[in-house]
Design a protein around this motif. Sequence first.
Motif, PDB file in Angstrom:
ATOM      1  N   PHE A  53       0.830  -1.206   0.000  1.00 13.52           N
ATOM      2  CA  PHE A  53       0.000   0.000   0.000  1.00 13.52           C
ATOM      3  C   PHE A  53       0.863   1.254   0.000  1.00 13.52           C
ATOM      4  O   PHE A  53       0.645   2.189  -0.783  1.00 13.52           O
ATOM      5  N   LEU A  54       1.864   1.299   0.884  1.00  7.20           N
ATOM      6  CA  LEU A  54       2.719   2.487   0.977  1.00  7.20           C
ATOM      7  C   LEU A  54       3.609   2.630  -0.255  1.00  7.20           C
ATOM      8  O   LEU A  54       3.904   3.751  -0.680  1.00  7.20           O
ATOM      9  N   THR A  55       4.044   1.522  -0.819  1.00  7.97           N
ATOM     10  CA  THR A  55       4.839   1.582  -2.048  1.00  7.97           C
ATOM     11  C   THR A  55       4.042   2.261  -3.155  1.00  7.97           C
ATOM     12  O   THR A  55       4.563   3.119  -3.880  1.00  7.97           O
ATOM     13  N   GLU A  56       2.781   1.892  -3.270  1.00  2.00           N
ATOM     14  CA  GLU A  56       1.923   2.521  -4.282  1.00  2.00           C
ATOM     15  C   GLU A  56       1.637   3.974  -3.925  1.00  2.00           C
ATOM     16  O   GLU A  56       1.667   4.857  -4.788  1.00  2.00           O
ATOM     17  N   GLU A  60       7.356   4.743  -4.630  1.00  2.00           N
ATOM     18  CA  GLU A  60       8.702   4.195  -4.500  1.00  2.00           C
ATOM     19  C   GLU A  60       8.638   3.012  -3.548  1.00  2.00           C
ATOM     20  O   GLU A  60       7.713   2.925  -2.734  1.00  2.00           O
ATOM     21  N   PRO A  61       9.579   2.074  -3.622  1.00  2.00           N
ATOM     22  CA  PRO A  61       9.543   0.931  -2.714  1.00  2.00           C
ATOM     23  C   PRO A  61       9.650   1.378  -1.252  1.00  2.00           C
ATOM     24  O   PRO A  61      10.515   2.179  -0.908  1.00  2.00           O
ATOM     25  N   PRO A  86      11.996   4.150   2.689  1.00  2.00           N
ATOM     26  CA  PRO A  86      12.523   3.758   1.387  1.00  2.00           C
ATOM     27  C   PRO A  86      13.866   3.048   1.459  1.00  2.00           C
ATOM     28  O   PRO A  86      14.376   2.603   0.419  1.00  2.00           O
ATOM     29  N   GLY A  87      14.444   2.920   2.639  1.00  2.00           N
ATOM     30  CA  GLY A  87      15.711   2.212   2.790  1.00  2.00           C
ATOM     31  C   GLY A  87      15.483   0.764   3.174  1.00  2.00           C
ATOM     32  O   GLY A  87      14.719   0.477   4.108  1.00  2.00           O
ATOM     33  N   LYS A  88      16.145  -0.147   2.484  1.00  2.00           N
ATOM     34  CA  LYS A  88      15.968  -1.570   2.761  1.00  2.00           C
ATOM     35  C   LYS A  88      16.689  -1.995   4.040  1.00  2.00           C
ATOM     36  O   LYS A  88      16.267  -2.921   4.725  1.00  2.00           O
ATOM     37  N   LYS A 213       6.205  14.022   1.623  1.00  2.00           N
ATOM     38  CA  LYS A 213       6.662  14.600   0.358  1.00  2.00           C
ATOM     39  C   LYS A 213       7.444  15.897   0.579  1.00  2.00           C
ATOM     40  O   LYS A 213       8.333  16.229  -0.232  1.00  2.00           O
ATOM     41  N   MET A 214       7.142  16.608   1.664  1.00  2.00           N
ATOM     42  CA  MET A 214       7.875  17.841   1.955  1.00  2.00           C
ATOM     43  C   MET A 214       9.313  17.564   2.430  1.00  2.00           C
ATOM     44  O   MET A 214      10.103  18.500   2.570  1.00  2.00           O
TER      45      MET A 214
END
Length: 216
Positions: A53-56, A60-61, A86-88, A213-214
């Motif tokens: 859900f968050l990826t969509e 971004e992954p 976003p960091g694996k 996003k900010m």
Amino acid sequence: MTQTIGSMKGAFAGFAPEDFDVFAIPGLEPRMDALIARIRPKLHELGERLSPFLTELCGEPMFPHVAKHARRTINPPNDTWIAFAPGKRGYKMFPHFQIGLFGSHAFIQFAIIYESDNKSVFAEHALQQLDDIERHIPADYVWSGNHMVPGGDTQAELGRDGLAKLLERLRTVKASEALCGIVVDREDPLLLNGEAFVAKVEETFRTVLPLYKMSF
């Protein structure tokens, strides 16, 4: 199509009073044993449910990271959480999303903590867009400047000046943080309805997405 990505998978059980009681257990090892047995599997399940859900949502992954509390040697944790970033390999250096529990409540929030180099970027953008924040973030959403302290002040309580002060501190003080989202009291029946809770998480993450996003 009203079905969410999360609702396509198995039903989430929700959080029971016993999950919150874990934080009243004395001693590091007994509390960690209970946390690992009761709460951590649910956090992992939320990670599997909500990462797509968050990826969509973010475009971004987004990877799940369940708190391990590995550095603790004496004091037992007062809260626990799962973060999405976003960091694996880690999340603390990134702006991220969190779901977690203190003994008194659950929290669902956007977070940018002191390890992140994006703090000043977020602070600058947020200070320039205070009108947008006041317009898009609900008045009852809670802001905090310290992820280790439960609760915080609602946007209505802070007001424009208070929010500006929090953001200015984030911009200038190395150890500062900013978190924004909702708290759900441990007695709230929402927590026992796992699918309703997942839907609330998704709604909250959509609401705080502009803050994420900010940060870039």
